[in-house]
Design a protein around this motif. Structure first.
Motif, short mmCIF file in Angstrom:
data_model
loop_
_atom_site.label_atom_id
_atom_site.label_comp_id
_atom_site.label_asym_id
_atom_site.label_seq_id
_atom_site.Cartn_x
_atom_site.Cartn_y
_atom_site.Cartn_z
N THR A 137 0.86 -1.18 0.00
CA THR A 137 0.00 0.00 0.00
C THR A 137 0.90 1.23 0.00
OG1 THR A 137 -1.91 -1.05 1.03
CG2 THR A 137 -1.65 1.30 1.41
N ARG A 138 0.73 2.06 -1.03
CA ARG A 138 1.52 3.29 -1.13
C ARG A 138 0.53 4.45 -1.15
NH1 ARG A 138 4.04 -0.26 -4.97
NH2 ARG A 138 2.89 0.72 -6.68
N ASN A 176 10.30 -1.69 13.64
CA ASN A 176 10.75 -3.04 13.97
C ASN A 176 9.85 -3.69 15.01
OD1 ASN A 176 12.76 -2.84 12.13
ND2 ASN A 176 14.35 -2.30 13.60
N SER A 177 9.42 -2.92 16.02
CA SER A 177 8.58 -3.51 17.07
C SER A 177 7.21 -3.89 16.53
CB SER A 177 8.39 -2.52 18.21
OG SER A 177 9.65 -2.08 18.65
N PRO A 229 -1.76 -6.17 8.00
CA PRO A 229 -1.45 -4.97 7.21
C PRO A 229 -1.20 -3.74 8.10
CG PRO A 229 -3.45 -6.05 6.44
CD PRO A 229 -3.10 -6.68 7.75
N VAL A 230 0.04 -3.34 8.16
CA VAL A 230 0.40 -2.10 8.86
C VAL A 230 0.96 -1.15 7.81
CG1 VAL A 230 1.79 -1.05 10.67
CG2 VAL A 230 0.94 -3.38 10.97
N GLY A 288 9.61 -5.88 6.59
CA GLY A 288 8.48 -6.69 6.13
C GLY A 288 7.15 -5.95 6.21
N GLY A 289 7.18 -4.62 6.36
CA GLY A 289 5.94 -3.82 6.43
C GLY A 289 5.17 -3.89 5.12
N GLN A 290 3.85 -3.75 5.21
CA GLN A 290 3.02 -3.92 4.01
C GLN A 290 2.64 -2.61 3.33
OE1 GLN A 290 -0.14 -6.76 4.41
NE2 GLN A 290 1.03 -8.02 5.82
#
Ligand SMILES: [Zn+2]
Length: 420
Positions: free
Chosen positions: A51-52, A346-347, A356-357, A382-384
């Motif tokens: 998601t951008r 990271n947390s 999904p964050v 690894g964020g979406q």
């Protein structure tokens, strides 16, 4: 999504609260919460691989040309999601809603102009996802009262939050918030979101200011009474002989003697509000995502239960994820330095793997080089996805897209720019 305190100020503000938390005697376990099953994969709507997004503040949606500019700047520069602010301060930046049309929109645009409808139509035609961005509990900030008599600040002042001394938030205060525990205010917020989801082909509804303004709220009569009932139910011994028809002073004293339970009670009020809104949105448009823009002030404190979101504002967004109440979150990670930014990324990514964050990028605070470095950090963790705050900043209110072009060159290869 408004601009936030600089990191240093936010961190300082946290100190006395942490001290308070350390002194409170009883720490009930979190086992009281019953996790609900998350939405099943079959009902979960399709999301872009990454998601951008960009947050489009209401003041940038002044007419059809402005809307066309938003869609074009986003499409051309590889963004795939718009968060369109359609409720600013208890008012409507769209047509035919349950709340009065926003005064600034009334002044600047034709009465039939519906910025949300037009953005949904043109955004979808350009292949973009469009989410309605709703400021929930923050309902007024001007020094003068709203002109419309039906604005909730005029029509329902009894819904506004109250401090410990009994002073209610009122017009002229910089942050007029409703009480998130007030049943009528909650039902109204759910109705507004239901109406949006029912009438617009939204990909989602995103809640912002879904919290208390700060730790000073809310001590309205309803909250104090509900807290006494809450305590009687969860830890009856702690009610300590306070009668059912207690005075306000007795109830305030009860709060002061039970700081941890009070803090837990406040979080549960906000969480219940999220649940009511979720039911409303999903009832009207099951495929629409419910997401929330959430507090991520200062550096990550090592444990979410010590964060300002959790401690000060009653916003237990880690809990919302666990309980399946939101389909995505957008933490407002506006830290300028990489270290503070990374501590949150990271947390959160570690705790909520596969959820999904979409990390907020405080683009109003730094240039495209720094934004690009932060996006790479999100990807490495690894964020979406990520969301730029805001369209105003990255296009100078729609005037040019130099920032976005520079960002695109740094973070989007030709291949990833076209993948949705
Ligand atoms: Zn209240």
């Amino acid at each position: 999504m408004s601009r936030r305190l600089p990191t240093a100020v936010a961190s300082l503000a946290l100190v006395p609260l942490l001290a308070l938390a350390a002194l409170t005697p009883i720490q009930p376990t979190r086992a009281q919460e019953t996790p609900a099953a998350p939405a099943s994969a079959s009902t979960a709507p399709a999301l872009p691989k990454e998601t951008r997004g960009v947050w489009v503040v209401r003041t940038d949606l002044t007419g059809p040309a402005a809307v066309a500019g938003v869609v074009e700047h986003a499409r051309k520069n590889g963004l795939n999601t718009l968060f369109v602010q359609c409720r600013g301060r208890g008012d409507a930046y769209y047509a035919g809603g349950l709340e009065p049309r926003a005064q600034s929109l009334e002044k600047r645009a034709a009465p039939e102009f519906d910025p949300l409808a037009l953005t949904v139509e043109q955004g979808h035609a350009a292949g973009l996802k469009v989410h309605a961005w709703v400021n929930a509990c923050y309902v007024w900030s001007e020094s003068k009262a709203p002109v419309a008599p039906e604005h909730l600040v005029n029509a329902h002042p009894d819904w506004l939050a109250v401090d410990r001394t009994g002073r209610r938030r009122r017009v002229g205060d910089p942050e007029v918030f409703v009480c998130p525990g007030n049943p009528e205010a909650r039902a109204h917020l759910a109705d507004v979101c239901r109406d949006l989801a029912a009438r617009y082909e939204l990909d989602g509804v995103q809640l912002d200011y879904i919290r208390y303004a700060d730790e000073k709220l809310c001590y309205c009569g309803g909250c104090l009474e509900r807290f006494q009932e809450y305590l009687a139910e969860h830890s009856p011994a702690r009610v300590g002989g306070v009668p059912a028809n207690a005075t306000r002073a007795q109830r305030v004293a009860l709060v002061q003697r039970n700081a941890w339970s009070w803090s837990q009670f406040r979080r549960e009020q906000v969480t219940s509000l999220v649940r009511e809104i979720r039911d409303a949105v999903k009832g009207a448009r099951p495929a629409a995502l419910l997401s929330a823009a959430v507090v991520a002030w200062g550096p990550f404190p090592g444990d979410f239960n010590r964060s300002e979101a959790y401690v000060r504002t009653g916003q237990d967004w880690y809990g919302w994820i666990r309980l399946g109440l939101v389909d995505a979150v957008a933490p407002m990670t506006y830290q300028t330095g990489q270290a503070g930014f990374k501590s949150w990324i990271n947390s959160v990514a570690r705790h909520h793997r596969d959820f999904p964050v979409w990390f907020g990028i405080g683009a109003y605070l730094f240039g495209p080089e720094s934004a690009a470095a932060k996006i790479q950090t999100v990807r490495q963790a690894g964020g979406q996805g990520w969301v730029l705050f805001s369209y105003t900043s990255v296009t100078r209110s729609g005037k040019d897209d130099a920032y976005l072009r520079s960002l695109k060159a740094r973070v989007l290869s030709r291949q990833s720019a076209t993948a949705r």
